[in-house]
Design a protein around this motif. Sequence first.
Motif, PDB file in Angstrom:
ATOM      1  N   MET A   1       0.841  -1.201   0.000  1.00 33.40           N
ATOM      2  CA  MET A   1       0.000   0.000   0.000  1.00 33.40           C
ATOM      3  C   MET A   1       0.880   1.257   0.000  1.00 33.40           C
ATOM      4  O   MET A   1       2.071   1.183   0.312  1.00 33.40           O
ATOM      5  CB  MET A   1      -0.900   0.000   1.242  1.00 33.40           C
ATOM      6  CG  MET A   1      -1.912  -1.124   1.252  1.00 33.40           C
ATOM      7  SD  MET A   1      -3.171  -0.879  -0.003  1.00 33.40           S
ATOM      8  CE  MET A   1      -2.811  -2.179  -1.147  1.00 33.40           C
ATOM      9  N   PRO A   2       0.310   2.409  -0.354  1.00 32.32           N
ATOM     10  CA  PRO A   2       1.092   3.644  -0.372  1.00 32.32           C
ATOM     11  C   PRO A   2       1.769   3.975   0.963  1.00 32.32           C
ATOM     12  O   PRO A   2       2.822   4.613   0.993  1.00 32.32           O
ATOM     13  CB  PRO A   2       0.054   4.712  -0.724  1.00 32.32           C
ATOM     14  CG  PRO A   2      -0.999   3.981  -1.479  1.00 32.32           C
ATOM     15  CD  PRO A   2      -1.047   2.612  -0.863  1.00 32.32           C
ATOM     16  N   ASN A   3       1.186   3.494   2.079  1.00 36.36           N
ATOM     17  CA  ASN A   3       1.803   3.760   3.385  1.00 36.36           C
ATOM     18  C   ASN A   3       2.923   2.775   3.719  1.00 36.36           C
ATOM     19  O   ASN A   3       3.503   2.825   4.792  1.00 36.36           O
ATOM     20  CB  ASN A   3       0.743   3.751   4.489  1.00 36.36           C
ATOM     21  CG  ASN A   3       0.100   2.397   4.689  1.00 36.36           C
ATOM     22  OD1 ASN A   3       0.456   1.423   4.028  1.00 36.36           O
ATOM     23  ND2 ASN A   3      -0.864   2.342   5.589  1.00 36.36           N
ATOM     24  N   GLY A   4       3.205   1.813   2.799  1.00 30.71           N
ATOM     25  CA  GLY A   4       4.292   0.858   2.993  1.00 30.71           C
ATOM     26  C   GLY A   4       3.851  -0.485   3.548  1.00 30.71           C
ATOM     27  O   GLY A   4       4.654  -1.398   3.671  1.00 30.71           O
ATOM     28  N   HIS A   5       2.574  -0.621   3.888  1.00 32.00           N
ATOM     29  CA  HIS A   5       2.065  -1.880   4.439  1.00 32.00           C
ATOM     30  C   HIS A   5       1.942  -2.927   3.344  1.00 32.00           C
ATOM     31  O   HIS A   5       1.345  -2.683   2.304  1.00 32.00           O
ATOM     32  CB  HIS A   5       0.696  -1.654   5.097  1.00 32.00           C
ATOM     33  CG  HIS A   5       0.049  -2.911   5.574  1.00 32.00           C
ATOM     34  ND1 HIS A   5       0.514  -3.611   6.657  1.00 32.00           N
ATOM     35  CD2 HIS A   5      -1.014  -3.602   5.097  1.00 32.00           C
ATOM     36  CE1 HIS A   5      -0.246  -4.678   6.831  1.00 32.00           C
ATOM     37  NE2 HIS A   5      -1.190  -4.695   5.899  1.00 32.00           N
TER      38      HIS A   5
END
Length: 194
Positions: free
Chosen positions: A124-128
């Motif tokens: 995901m864009p948040n790195g998850h």
Amino acid sequence: MISMTLDARQDQISRIVLNRLGDKTEKVITDATNRTLAGMRTDVTRLIVKKEGIVRKTVFSAITINKANASGSNGSVDIMGRPLGLIKYKHTPKKEMKGKTKGGVKVSINQQLVQLKSTFVAIMPNGHKGVFERQRGIRTDSGNTKIEELWGASIPQIAARHEIVAKVQENAAERFLNRFTQQSNRWLGQNGAA
């Protein structure tokens, strides 16, 4: 949360040995109990990693030991945690999937490889990073197909299974008696009472 306790019952220990140990009795029982608790944590970790294919570090970090002390010979192994994302289980492919995701993701659950259709590995864009599933027929406000992360059981749920609890308790009883014998022989040998 699940808690596995170890009660160092003195009814299994010879009264003669306890009398010979004298004031060292509580120290010997506490040492044996604490070593057994550490072994219980190792057993739980090993069994879950083998059975579920979850990364060892994830399992080990969910387990804490409450050590016994000299005032009381009880100790416990506490297991806490939330449901794990399927990304924590053995899965293929390992890398992020881009474009068409025809085959989906294969995940090892209960030592069985399960093919999950309409799933993919994404960051995901948040790195998850996770294993996600397209929710067919459900659209977001922007008009895209909704996606949802897939979750498995938590570490406490897995550890509470009968076959794991039974094996850990069996090993703990054997380990405690071995450690108690070793510790008592050590203390008796130091005092010349062996």
